[in-house]
Scaffold this motif. Structure first.
Motif, mmCIF file in Angstrom:
data_model
loop_
_atom_site.group_PDB
_atom_site.id
_atom_site.type_symbol
_atom_site.label_atom_id
_atom_site.label_comp_id
_atom_site.label_asym_id
_atom_site.label_seq_id
_atom_site.Cartn_x
_atom_site.Cartn_y
_atom_site.Cartn_z
ATOM 1 N N SER A 188 0.846 -1.190 0.000
ATOM 2 C CA SER A 188 0.000 0.000 0.000
ATOM 3 C C SER A 188 0.884 1.243 0.000
ATOM 4 O O SER A 188 2.108 1.150 0.077
ATOM 5 C CB SER A 188 -0.928 0.005 1.216
ATOM 6 N N ALA A 189 0.227 2.414 -0.075
ATOM 7 C CA ALA A 189 0.969 3.676 -0.148
ATOM 8 C C ALA A 189 0.283 4.730 0.706
ATOM 9 O O ALA A 189 -0.892 4.603 1.060
ATOM 10 C CB ALA A 189 1.058 4.150 -1.599
ATOM 11 N N ASN A 190 1.010 5.788 1.030
ATOM 12 C CA ASN A 190 0.435 6.904 1.768
ATOM 13 C C ASN A 190 -0.760 7.482 1.013
ATOM 14 O O ASN A 190 -0.713 7.662 -0.202
ATOM 15 C CB ASN A 190 1.478 8.008 1.971
ATOM 16 N N GLY A 191 -1.834 7.740 1.759
ATOM 17 C CA GLY A 191 -3.033 8.274 1.144
ATOM 18 C C GLY A 191 -3.905 7.220 0.496
ATOM 19 O O GLY A 191 -4.967 7.540 -0.036
ATOM 20 N N ASP A 224 8.092 -0.336 3.258
ATOM 21 C CA ASP A 224 7.428 0.913 2.879
ATOM 22 C C ASP A 224 7.541 1.146 1.375
ATOM 23 O O ASP A 224 8.499 0.715 0.726
ATOM 24 C CB ASP A 224 8.029 2.085 3.652
ATOM 25 N N ASP A 225 6.558 1.844 0.829
ATOM 26 C CA ASP A 225 6.461 2.019 -0.621
ATOM 27 C C ASP A 225 7.497 2.988 -1.181
ATOM 28 O O ASP A 225 7.791 2.969 -2.379
ATOM 29 C CB ASP A 225 5.060 2.517 -0.988
ATOM 30 N N ASN A 226 8.074 3.824 -0.330
ATOM 31 C CA ASN A 226 8.957 4.883 -0.806
ATOM 32 C C ASN A 226 10.414 4.429 -0.897
ATOM 33 O O ASN A 226 11.039 4.496 -1.965
ATOM 34 C CB ASN A 226 8.838 6.105 0.113
ATOM 35 N N GLU A 232 6.841 -3.353 7.458
ATOM 36 C CA GLU A 232 5.496 -2.852 7.748
ATOM 37 C C GLU A 232 4.521 -3.945 8.181
ATOM 38 O O GLU A 232 3.881 -3.836 9.201
ATOM 39 C CB GLU A 232 4.953 -2.092 6.539
ATOM 40 N N SER A 253 -0.914 3.349 10.201
ATOM 41 C CA SER A 253 -0.861 4.510 9.317
ATOM 42 C C SER A 253 -1.838 4.282 8.177
ATOM 43 O O SER A 253 -2.613 3.324 8.192
ATOM 44 C CB SER A 253 0.565 4.686 8.771
ATOM 45 N N ASP A 254 -1.783 5.147 7.160
ATOM 46 C CA ASP A 254 -2.577 4.931 5.949
ATOM 47 C C ASP A 254 -2.262 3.590 5.309
ATOM 48 O O ASP A 254 -3.072 3.029 4.580
ATOM 49 C CB ASP A 254 -2.282 6.029 4.919
ATOM 50 N N ARG A 255 -1.060 3.082 5.566
ATOM 51 C CA ARG A 255 -0.580 1.875 4.893
ATOM 52 C C ARG A 255 -0.787 0.605 5.712
ATOM 53 O O ARG A 255 -0.681 -0.492 5.164
ATOM 54 C CB ARG A 255 0.914 2.007 4.570
ATOM 55 N N LYS A 280 8.908 2.878 14.118
ATOM 56 C CA LYS A 280 9.361 2.381 12.829
ATOM 57 C C LYS A 280 10.571 1.467 13.018
ATOM 58 O O LYS A 280 11.416 1.714 13.888
ATOM 59 C CB LYS A 280 9.704 3.558 11.907
#
Length: 356
Positions: A188-191, A224-226, A232, A253-255, A280
């Protein structure tokens, strides 16, 4: 105003039961289904009165928006019996609240609490004989909602169906699993919708997990996606890490899903006097802890498995093994939770809800 749906639930009992054909001593997870299901439809801007009907196929038009735009959410729950044949649920209001959080994020109508809770309890009362009692087994409960409204235009549907179906099940996982830390794909990703129990989240996991399976791993640890520097989740579960005597997990989080088992573990761990940190966690920290011997445990946590121990993990072509410990945090916390669920211990948190 609170609405009591219990008296309004129409119950159509199955003419014949499948239960005599079920081997309750040899249950796979989620493969056998009980005799009845709860059904409720959203039409003309409101939820209609729920009904309990025999378990049966669902008929949809090819233009139903579930097929085209993926408005589908679900929850995972369990019902348990104690030694006196009493039936209990575990933190069902949390499941209800999370279902509506997911519904809101996917532009779906939120469900009234009375519809969910009273419908659920009436269904479980009817299916009481389907609850297995062998160690590690339970009646798995799947509430889910999807778009039935028709149209090819990209917009939210105007009609939805909510169903609760049940499956007597054995243990989700047997033994420990070996996982691969994912370096390319993201869950998943932020937002995004990672915090929701959306069906598409799980569909997107299947291909990277297949690739990991082909390399000899049973599951994936998502990063994390970034940057892919931080761990995660573990497959479809929240992840816990024990470094020396400290239990760590990552913040929601959003993720990351706000897991009900995760929250329960954190509460019980603190009550047991275990040092807990929610922060984290870098992949590099995990590697360093494994290499210097301070990494004691890795485990996933979720409704289906409760706690799933991880025996080792792979990263950049190298495997890292976890030590074999006699007394693990994972085993202790799983026992504390399952003892509450099955009424073998006191419940100081008010999580256990008696159905009948």
């Amino acid at each position: 105003m609170a609405i009591n749906y219990t008296e309004d639930i129409q119950i159509e009992k199955s003419k014949t039961s499948k239960i005599a054909n079920v081997d309750f001593n040899n249950l796979a997870f989620g493969r056998v289904f009980s005799d009845h299901m709860l059904v409720c439809d959203f039409k003309n801007g409101e939820w209609q009165n729920p009904s309990i009907v025999p378990y049966q196929p669902v008929t949809l038009e090819p233009s139903a928006k579930i097929f085209h735009y993926g408005q589908s959410i679900f929850e995972g729950m369990k019902a348990y019996k104690d030694s006196d044949n009493n039936v209990f649920l575990f933190r069902p209001v949390d499941n209800f609240n999370r279902l509506n959080i997911s519904a809101k994020r996917l532009a779906m109508p939120e469900l009234p609490e009375a519809c969910f809770m009273n419908g659920l309890k009436e269904l479980i009362k009817l299916e009481k004989d389907w609850i297995p009692t062998s160690e590690g087994s339970s009646l798995y409960i799947r509430p889910f909602m999807f778009a039935t409204g028709q149209g090819f235009h990209a917009s939210p549907a105007n009609a939805y169906k909510f169903i609760i179906a049940c499956a007597p099940s054995g243990s989700y996982f047997s033994g420990k699993v070996k996982v691969l830390i994912e370096e390319k794909y993201s869950r998943s990703a932020n937002g995004g919708v990672g915090f929701a129990k959306a069906g598409g989240n799980y569909a997107g996991q299947f291909y990277p997990t297949q690739l990991a399976n082909n390399r000899g791993y049973q599951q994936v640890i998502w990063t994390d996606d970034n940057t892919h520097e931080y761990i995660e989740e573990a497959g479809a579960m929240n992840i816990f890490v024990r470094i020396n005597d400290t239990l760590l997990t990552v913040p929601t989080s959003d993720r990351i899903l706000d897991g009900i088992t995760r929250k329960s573990i954190l509460t019980i761990a603190e009550a047991e006097g275990i040092d807990v940190e929610v922060r984290k966690i870098k992949v590099a920290e995990l590697i360093e802890a494994s290499e210097n011997g301070s990494l004691k445990e890795l485990f996933g946590a979720g409704t289906a498995a409760v706690v799933s121990p991880i025996s080792g993990f792979g990263f950049k072509g190298k495997d890292y093994e976890l030590p074999e410990l006699e007394n693990t945090y994972g085993a202790l916390l799983k026992k504390r939770i399952t003892d509450i669920q099955t009424n073998k211990s006191d419940d100081p948190y008010g999580w256990r809800v008696k159905v009948c």
